[in-house]
Scaffold this motif. Structure first.
Motif, PDB file in Angstrom:
ATOM      1  N   GLU A 419     -57.441  28.187 -28.534  1.00 54.49           N
ATOM      2  CA  GLU A 419     -58.777  27.775 -28.132  1.00 54.49           C
ATOM      3  C   GLU A 419     -59.023  26.329 -28.537  1.00 54.49           C
ATOM      4  O   GLU A 419     -58.655  25.913 -29.638  1.00 54.49           O
ATOM      5  CB  GLU A 419     -59.802  28.693 -28.814  1.00 54.49           C
ATOM      6  N   LEU A 420     -59.629  25.550 -27.648  1.00 59.00           N
ATOM      7  CA  LEU A 420     -60.124  24.215 -27.949  1.00 59.00           C
ATOM      8  C   LEU A 420     -61.604  24.191 -27.586  1.00 59.00           C
ATOM      9  O   LEU A 420     -61.967  24.415 -26.421  1.00 59.00           O
ATOM     10  CB  LEU A 420     -59.364  23.146 -27.156  1.00 59.00           C
ATOM     11  N   GLU A 421     -62.433  23.971 -28.586  1.00 60.79           N
ATOM     12  CA  GLU A 421     -63.873  23.954 -28.345  1.00 60.79           C
ATOM     13  C   GLU A 421     -64.415  22.546 -28.569  1.00 60.79           C
ATOM     14  O   GLU A 421     -64.268  21.978 -29.646  1.00 60.79           O
ATOM     15  CB  GLU A 421     -64.589  24.937 -29.269  1.00 60.79           C
ATOM     16  N   LEU A 422     -65.045  21.999 -27.545  1.00 58.58           N
ATOM     17  CA  LEU A 422     -65.687  20.704 -27.662  1.00 58.58           C
ATOM     18  C   LEU A 422     -67.042  20.901 -28.338  1.00 58.58           C
ATOM     19  O   LEU A 422     -67.874  21.678 -27.862  1.00 58.58           O
ATOM     20  CB  LEU A 422     -65.861  20.056 -26.288  1.00 58.58           C
ATOM     21  N   THR A 423     -67.261  20.222 -29.430  1.00 62.90           N
ATOM     22  CA  THR A 423     -68.503  20.357 -30.182  1.00 62.90           C
ATOM     23  C   THR A 423     -68.798  19.040 -30.879  1.00 62.90           C
ATOM     24  O   THR A 423     -68.229  17.996 -30.536  1.00 62.90           O
ATOM     25  CB  THR A 423     -68.407  21.519 -31.195  1.00 62.90           C
ATOM     26  N   ARG A 424     -69.671  19.079 -31.881  1.00 62.11           N
ATOM     27  CA  ARG A 424     -70.014  17.865 -32.639  1.00 62.11           C
ATOM     28  C   ARG A 424     -69.718  18.104 -34.110  1.00 62.11           C
ATOM     29  O   ARG A 424     -69.849  19.222 -34.615  1.00 62.11           O
ATOM     30  CB  ARG A 424     -71.490  17.524 -32.464  1.00 62.11           C
ATOM     31  N   PHE A 425     -69.331  17.028 -34.803  1.00 60.24           N
ATOM     32  CA  PHE A 425     -69.100  17.145 -36.244  1.00 60.24           C
ATOM     33  C   PHE A 425     -70.367  17.599 -36.956  1.00 60.24           C
ATOM     34  O   PHE A 425     -70.300  18.280 -37.989  1.00 60.24           O
ATOM     35  CB  PHE A 425     -68.624  15.812 -36.819  1.00 60.24           C
ATOM     36  N   ALA A 426     -71.523  17.236 -36.430  1.00 57.19           N
ATOM     37  CA  ALA A 426     -72.791  17.622 -37.055  1.00 57.19           C
ATOM     38  C   ALA A 426     -73.069  19.107 -36.917  1.00 57.19           C
ATOM     39  O   ALA A 426     -73.875  19.662 -37.677  1.00 57.19           O
ATOM     40  CB  ALA A 426     -73.937  16.824 -36.436  1.00 57.19           C
ATOM     41  N   ASP A 427     -72.373  19.772 -35.982  1.00 64.65           N
ATOM     42  CA  ASP A 427     -72.668  21.184 -35.707  1.00 64.65           C
ATOM     43  C   ASP A 427     -71.663  22.162 -36.294  1.00 64.65           C
ATOM     44  O   ASP A 427     -71.961  23.347 -36.431  1.00 64.65           O
ATOM     45  CB  ASP A 427     -72.730  21.416 -34.189  1.00 64.65           C
ATOM     46  N   PHE A 428     -70.456  21.685 -36.627  1.00 69.33           N
ATOM     47  CA  PHE A 428     -69.427  22.634 -37.069  1.00 69.33           C
ATOM     48  C   PHE A 428     -68.482  21.973 -38.059  1.00 69.33           C
ATOM     49  O   PHE A 428     -68.027  20.850 -37.831  1.00 69.33           O
ATOM     50  CB  PHE A 428     -68.627  23.160 -35.873  1.00 69.33           C
ATOM     51  N   ASP A 429     -68.193  22.681 -39.149  1.00 72.95           N
ATOM     52  CA  ASP A 429     -67.193  22.254 -40.130  1.00 72.95           C
ATOM     53  C   ASP A 429     -65.969  23.144 -39.990  1.00 72.95           C
ATOM     54  O   ASP A 429     -66.071  24.371 -40.123  1.00 72.95           O
ATOM     55  CB  ASP A 429     -67.734  22.362 -41.560  1.00 72.95           C
ATOM     56  N   ALA A 430     -64.813  22.533 -39.749  1.00 72.74           N
ATOM     57  CA  ALA A 430     -63.568  23.286 -39.634  1.00 72.74           C
ATOM     58  C   ALA A 430     -63.138  23.818 -40.997  1.00 72.74           C
ATOM     59  O   ALA A 430     -63.723  23.502 -42.043  1.00 72.74           O
ATOM     60  CB  ALA A 430     -62.479  22.414 -39.022  1.00 72.74           C
ATOM     61  N   TYR A 431     -62.057  24.610 -41.007  1.00 68.78           N
ATOM     62  CA  TYR A 431     -61.646  25.422 -42.164  1.00 68.78           C
ATOM     63  C   TYR A 431     -61.647  24.663 -43.484  1.00 68.78           C
ATOM     64  O   TYR A 431     -62.184  25.138 -44.492  1.00 68.78           O
ATOM     65  CB  TYR A 431     -60.246  25.992 -41.885  1.00 68.78           C
ATOM     66  N   TRP A 432     -61.039  23.478 -43.526  1.00 71.59           N
ATOM     67  CA  TRP A 432     -60.841  22.806 -44.815  1.00 71.59           C
ATOM     68  C   TRP A 432     -62.036  21.992 -45.279  1.00 71.59           C
ATOM     69  O   TRP A 432     -62.132  21.642 -46.453  1.00 71.59           O
ATOM     70  CB  TRP A 432     -59.600  21.908 -44.744  1.00 71.59           C
ATOM     71  N   VAL A 433     -62.953  21.672 -44.383  1.00 66.53           N
ATOM     72  CA  VAL A 433     -64.078  20.796 -44.763  1.00 66.53           C
ATOM     73  C   VAL A 433     -64.987  21.437 -45.806  1.00 66.53           C
ATOM     74  O   VAL A 433     -65.315  20.803 -46.821  1.00 66.53           O
ATOM     75  CB  VAL A 433     -64.862  20.371 -43.509  1.00 66.53           C
ATOM     76  N   PRO A 434     -65.430  22.686 -45.642  1.00 64.61           N
ATOM     77  CA  PRO A 434     -66.270  23.284 -46.699  1.00 64.61           C
ATOM     78  C   PRO A 434     -65.524  23.469 -48.016  1.00 64.61           C
ATOM     79  O   PRO A 434     -66.144  23.712 -49.044  1.00 64.61           O
ATOM     80  CB  PRO A 434     -66.657  24.655 -46.104  1.00 64.61           C
ATOM     81  N   ARG A 435     -64.223  23.329 -47.996  1.00 67.54           N
ATOM     82  CA  ARG A 435     -63.407  23.501 -49.199  1.00 67.54           C
ATOM     83  C   ARG A 435     -63.120  22.174 -49.897  1.00 67.54           C
ATOM     84  O   ARG A 435     -62.251  22.092 -50.748  1.00 67.54           O
ATOM     85  CB  ARG A 435     -62.101  24.220 -48.840  1.00 67.54           C
TER      86      ARG A 435
END
Length: 553
Positions: A419-435
């Motif tokens: 899956e490739l989802e077009l979104t915004r950095f302001a709307d979604f944090d990928a797996y490692w970012v909250p870590r």
């Protein structure tokens, strides 16, 4: 309970746990290897433990970190199982409750993983049920020791004697009688009666435990083997990749210095590093694989594996690096990748103007967030189907993965992508970012000394110092080496395919006797020289000069 009895009780608990885990493996062949209790719980641990613990495991075990986690989980489980066995001798319900608790944890871990369903609970339920039966057989069933050293017998009572003239006490009440002291150990056996089982009972117990442990081992290994047989290796072997319309440039003569200890210019597939969160390599059937591109797009599209192979494919050499790579580390490799330019696929779905992030989602739910601009700025960002002239190895993302020059893997290298989802950095944090990792991960300019290695003992005279340097999508302009803090000496750069790969370098040193410290630094094509300042890998990659100490005689 005597020490010997504790050991037997612990063995009963460990055997019950081994049966539970071992039997769960062949059941997981039917429901998927990720539903096996050990793997499911291990996956939860990977997601839940602090980032510092994960990085510690990578630093210590490197690419064997997953094996270390599974072994550690099994050892911890064995310790708790031994405890539950000893508790079960006192009260069987306590041991059975422990088995049930472990089964419940396995069920919860399996059914909450991405893509799971209710059937993923079966391995833990079946394994837990059989484990409970085994514990009962050893503690209260036909395999129990005869006798188990249960709690001391309850005090007996007697009534005070009554004389012919009448009672001798104010009330004819029971009078406690203190049990006699335990009998002395038998001279021939060295044990008090009831302290341990008789020899025949003990032999039966140990034989049964051995048979069950062996059965559990065979079932576990057999289940793993069957899971492999049900994998996608045969489907991968049957694939014939089409020739690229744009082949990779030829590797220039002299790009690989072919020196001992120096990493080869092209990393073979078997030697390419692997760092990801998948404890069990996903087995994705190319016939059923689909890639969905959606989100902030004007036209959502879905592609099959056949669709990708039917498109014009390009081939490029690209060096990938892990953000967990310490200064001088080996979590980096260079390969020849075959795939579809991601730019073309994004053009077909027409991203909205504010879609600044492309979220790659793996079949196991892992995500990475790549800047949309990096996939459309002209670099060779690929949806790769081949690696070094063959279909992607299963452990490296078969059937399809992302390859993006210049970005660390945690923001770009999605393996087993669906899956490739077009979104915004302001709307979604990928797996490692909250870590605790940075949102964007451009690769830093780095260099490494491969030869000589730290603590090598050298002979006085000419010594070739060599290594690799990288600054993907920028390229390396200069590499310098110094000895014992002296002046920097420029090394000779070998030719390279493109700015998207690492480069080998070498420098001739007239070594003198004694202990010496060698250091290296690189300057990229933008003129930026890597900093001396030491920084760990968190949050956006390590910095510092690689230093090795050698002895010359």
């Amino acid at each position: 309970m005597s020490t010997t009895s504790r050991r037997y009780a612990a063995l009963a608990g460990v055997t019950a746990a081994a049966v539970a885990i071992g039997i769960a493996e062949p059941v997981a062949v039917l429901t998927g290897p990720r539903s096996a209790p050990l793997v499911a719980v291990g996956g939860v641990v990977v997601d839940a433990v602090p980032e510092s613990v994960k990085q510690f495991a990578i630093d210590i075990f490197g690419t064997a970190d997953k094996i270390a986690l599974l072994v550690g989980t099994a050892v911890l489980l064995g310790a708790f199982a031994a405890l539950f066995g000893m508790l079960a001798v006192r009260r069987l319900a306590l041991g059975l409750a422990g088995i049930a608790a472990f089964a419940a944890v396995g069920v919860a871990a399996a059914v909450t993983r991405s893509g799971a369903d209710v059937f993923d609970a079966l391995p833990s339920l079946v394994g837990g049920g059989l484990g409970a039966v085994v514990l009962w057989l050893f503690i209260a069933g036909p395999l129990e020791l005869d006798p188990w050293p249960w709690s001391p017998p309850a005090p007996t009572t007697r009534r005070a004697p009554v004389s012919p003239a009448g009672p001798t006490t104010s009330d004819d009440l029971p009078v406690p009688v203190t049990p006699a002291a335990p009998p002395e150990p038998d001279a021939s056996s060295g044990r008090a009666p009831g302290e341990a089982a008789d020899p025949e009972s003990r032999r039966r117990f140990l034989t049964s435990a051995g048979v069950l442990l062996g059965t559990a081992t065979v079932a576990g290994l057999g289940g793993r083997w069957l899971a492999g047989r049900r994998g996608v290796s045969a489907a991968r072997d049957a694939i014939r990749l089409p020739a690229p319309v744009a082949p990779a440039p030829a590797v220039p003569a002299g790009a690989d210095l072919s020196l001992a200890q120096l990493a080869p210019y092209v990393t073979p597939n078997f030697g390419f590093y692997r760092i990801d969160t998948a404890l069990v390599v996903p087995q994705v059937d190319p016939d059923t694989w689909r890639l969905r591109i959606h989100g902030r797009v004007r036209t959502e599209r879905t592609y099959s594996y056949a669709d990708l192979l039917a498109r014009p494919l390009v081939e490029r050499y690209v060096t990938l690096a892990c953000v967990s790579n310490e200064v001088g580390g080996d979590l980096i490799g260079n390969a020849r990748w075959l795939g579809v330019p991601l730019r073309e696929l994004l053009d077909e779905v027409e991203p909205e103007d504010d879609a600044d992030q492309v979220v790659g989602r793996s079949v196991d739910g892992w995500t990475c967030g790549t800047p949309t601009a990096a996939l459309r700025d002209g670099r060779d960002a690929l949806l790769a189907v081949g690696m070094n002239g063959e279909p992607l190895p299963v452990e490296h993302g078969f059937p399809v993965r992302m390859v993006v020059p210049g970005l660390y893997g945690y923001v770009s290298a999605c393996k087993w992508v669906t899956e490739l989802e077009l979104t915004r950095f302001a709307d979604f944090d990928a797996y490692w970012v909250p870590r605790g990792w940075s949102v964007e991960g451009p690769i830093k300019t780095q260099s490494r000394i491969d030869a000589p290695r730290a603590r090598n003992r050298l002979t006085t005279g000419p010594v070739t110092v060599a290594g690799v340097a990288w600054a993907q999508h920028r390229g390396i302009r200069r590499v310098e080496v110094r000895v014992d803090g002296g002046p920097w000496q420029e090394a000779e750069l070998a030719p390279t395919v493109s700015v998207d790969t690492w480069v080998q370098w070498s420098w001739r040193w007239d070594a003198t006797p004694g202990e010496h410290r060698l250091q290296v630094r690189a300057t990229d094509a933008t003129g930026e020289t890597q900093t001396e300042r030491r920084q760990g890998v968190v949050p956006d990659g390590a910095t510092g000069w690689h230093t090795v100490t050698v002895t010359v005689r």
